[in-house]
Design a protein around this motif. Structure first.
Motif, mmCIF file in Angstrom:
data_model
loop_
_atom_site.group_PDB
_atom_site.id
_atom_site.type_symbol
_atom_site.label_atom_id
_atom_site.label_comp_id
_atom_site.label_asym_id
_atom_site.label_seq_id
_atom_site.Cartn_x
_atom_site.Cartn_y
_atom_site.Cartn_z
ATOM 1 N N THR A 206 2.502 5.120 -1.627
ATOM 2 C CA THR A 206 2.540 5.764 -2.871
ATOM 3 C C THR A 206 3.874 4.871 -3.745
ATOM 4 O OG1 THR A 206 4.043 7.160 -1.246
ATOM 5 C CG2 THR A 206 2.101 7.826 -1.893
ATOM 6 N N ASN B 47 -1.770 3.934 -3.890
ATOM 7 C CA ASN B 47 -2.526 4.945 -4.167
ATOM 8 C C ASN B 47 -1.402 6.405 -4.211
ATOM 9 O OD1 ASN B 47 -1.100 6.086 -1.512
ATOM 10 N ND2 ASN B 47 -3.408 4.395 -0.706
ATOM 11 N N ASN C 196 0.634 -1.537 0.253
ATOM 12 C CA ASN C 196 -0.050 0.260 0.197
ATOM 13 C C ASN C 196 0.887 1.311 -0.044
ATOM 14 O OD1 ASN C 196 0.425 0.526 2.866
ATOM 15 N ND2 ASN C 196 -0.765 -1.362 3.031
ATOM 16 N N ASN D 1 -4.082 -1.088 -9.415
ATOM 17 C CA ASN D 1 -4.253 -0.557 -7.992
ATOM 18 C C ASN D 1 -5.155 0.864 -7.506
ATOM 19 O OD1 ASN D 1 -1.156 -1.622 -6.756
ATOM 20 N ND2 ASN D 1 -0.784 -0.992 -9.117
ATOM 21 N N LYS D 2 -4.753 1.254 -6.695
ATOM 22 C CA LYS D 2 -5.411 3.050 -6.274
ATOM 23 C C LYS D 2 -4.610 4.483 -6.567
ATOM 24 C CE LYS D 2 -7.601 0.414 -2.868
ATOM 25 N NZ LYS D 2 -8.367 -0.262 -1.349
ATOM 26 N N LEU D 3 -4.026 4.081 -7.913
ATOM 27 C CA LEU D 3 -3.376 4.652 -8.464
ATOM 28 C C LEU D 3 -4.388 6.217 -9.128
ATOM 29 C CD1 LEU D 3 -0.469 3.560 -10.253
ATOM 30 C CD2 LEU D 3 -0.618 4.352 -8.007
ATOM 31 N N ASN D 4 -4.058 7.255 -8.987
ATOM 32 C CA ASN D 4 -4.906 8.831 -9.465
ATOM 33 C C ASN D 4 -4.325 9.714 -9.620
ATOM 34 O OD1 ASN D 4 -4.166 10.126 -7.001
ATOM 35 N ND2 ASN D 4 -5.089 9.081 -5.952
ATOM 36 N N ASN E 62 -1.952 -2.619 -3.890
ATOM 37 C CA ASN E 62 -3.312 -1.237 -3.221
ATOM 38 C C ASN E 62 -2.537 -0.190 -3.124
ATOM 39 O OD1 ASN E 62 -5.172 -3.195 -2.817
ATOM 40 N ND2 ASN E 62 -4.298 -3.968 -0.593
ATOM 41 N N ASN F 158 -6.976 1.216 -12.626
ATOM 42 C CA ASN F 158 -6.762 2.321 -12.047
ATOM 43 C C ASN F 158 -7.622 3.718 -12.055
ATOM 44 O OD1 ASN F 158 -4.329 1.737 -10.166
ATOM 45 N ND2 ASN F 158 -3.366 1.328 -12.905
#
Length: 365
Positions: free
Chosen positions: A188, A210, A186, A231-234, A208, A255
């Motif tokens: 970054t 981000n 998890n 993943n949960k990349l923004n 996970n 994502n």
């Protein structure tokens, strides 16, 4: 008489000196042999203590250099341990890494090992290849991994590792392959990954993770494969992505990346596979996409793209699959799509396309 006396003394001194020299060499050699024997016995005992070689020792072979999966150098020191797909189980820590200072190759992939990666992994300073893929390892990646300065391949994928990707991983300047995919990592992506200038393959998918993709990733000029999918990349795809001129495959699907597709992406003329699907990219598909003439797979499905389907897609004559479905594309289907003679799959569904289906599509045999 005096001359004879001194000659005799000189001869005695030379003899004594030669004898002492031979004695010192002999003692040093014997000591060296004793050290090697002791070190070899430590390695042998460490193998036995793991329990993994219980049923893998050939009959009448006490020399561990002849055991399954073991390779030694000419001095009898273990350099390679390879037990991939060997059905070994138990705690990874049962093998005491600190007993193998000369180890260069360690492959324990596709077994049933559990437990965590202990800090003693840092004692393997000569290691060049480390593969623990497809086990049941848990816990975090220890910071001591920074000591593996000679490492070229690091594969910890398909485990249950958690916590963050340690920034200390940026110390592995010789690394060519880094695969941490399919874990529970998890936080970054550390910007220190940009220090891995020799990296060719980077796979951080199915975690996970981000936050945003660090712009420092653009420093990886030798990168050929980059997978950050699932993943949960923004945030946006950084402009620096255009620096990766060696890139062949780019995967960022699944994502929450948004904004327009960066124009620098179309500098990557070696790209063969581009997966941008299942994100929130908006704006139009730039006409410059026609520059990517080596593309064989192009997936931009499930985004928020608008505007027309660019006619320059007709320049991508190596395309096998083209999927632009589930966007907000409008206007008609460009005639140039009919030029894609190698195309095997075309999906333009769930858009706002209107007009007729061009006859040129019948050329897609």
């Amino acid at each position: 008489m005096e001359c004879g006396f001194f000659n005799t003394c000189r001869a005695v001194i030379v003899f004594i000196w030669a004898a002492l020299t031979l004695l010192i060499v002999h003692v040093a050699s014997a000591t060296n042999i004793s050290i090697h024997v002791a070190a070899s016995e430590i390695e042998r005992q460490a193998l036995l203590n793991s329990g993994w070689w219980k049923d893998r020792i050939p009959h009448n072979t006490s020399d561990h250099c002849g055991w399954v999966g073991i390779t030694c150098d000419y001095e009898g020191r273990i350099t390679d341990i390879g037990l991939a797909e060997s059905k070994i189980k138990g705690e990874l820590g049962r093998l005491n890494f600190s007993c193998f200072p000369n180890l260069q190759y360690l492959d324990l992939s596709n077994n049933n090992l559990s437990g965590s990666i202990l800090s003693q992994i840092g004692s393997l300073s000569n290691l060049k290849y480390l593969d623990l893929d497809r086990n049941n390892l848990s816990g975090t990646i220890p910071k001591e991994i920074r000591s593996l300065r000679n490492l070229k391949v690091l594969d910890l994928s398909n485990n249950n590792l958690n916590g963050t990707i340690p920034k200390e991983i940026g110390s592995l300047r010789n690394l060519e392959v880094l695969d941490l995919s399919s874990n529970n990592l998890n936080d970054t992506i550390p910007k220190e990954i940009g220090s891995l200038r020799n990296l060719k393959e980077l796979d951080l998918s199915s975690n996970n993770l981000n936050g945003t993709i660090p712009k420092e990733i653009g420093s990886l000029r030798n990168l050929e494969g980059l997978d950050l999918s699932s993943n949960k990349l923004n945030g946006v795809l950084p402009q620096e992505i255009g620096n990766l001129k060696s890139l062949i495959g780019l995967f960022v699907r699944n994502n929450t990346l948004g904004g327009p597709i960066p124009s620098t992406l179309f500098r990557l003329t070696n790209l063969e596979v581009l997966y941008l699907g299942f994100n929130q990219f908006n704006g139009t598909i730039p006409r410059e996409i026609g520059h990517l003439k080596n593309l064989t797979y192009l997936f931009i499905k499930v985004n928020k793209l608008t505007g027309a389907i660019p006619s320059t897609l007709g320049q991508l004559t190596s395309l096998l699959q083209l999927d632009l479905s589930s966007n907000q594309l409008h206007s008609s289907i460009p005639l140039e799509i009919g030029s894609l003679s190698a195309l095997e799959e075309l999906d333009l569904s769930d858009n706002k396309i209107h007009g007729i289906i061009p006859d040129e599509l019948t050329k897609l045999s």
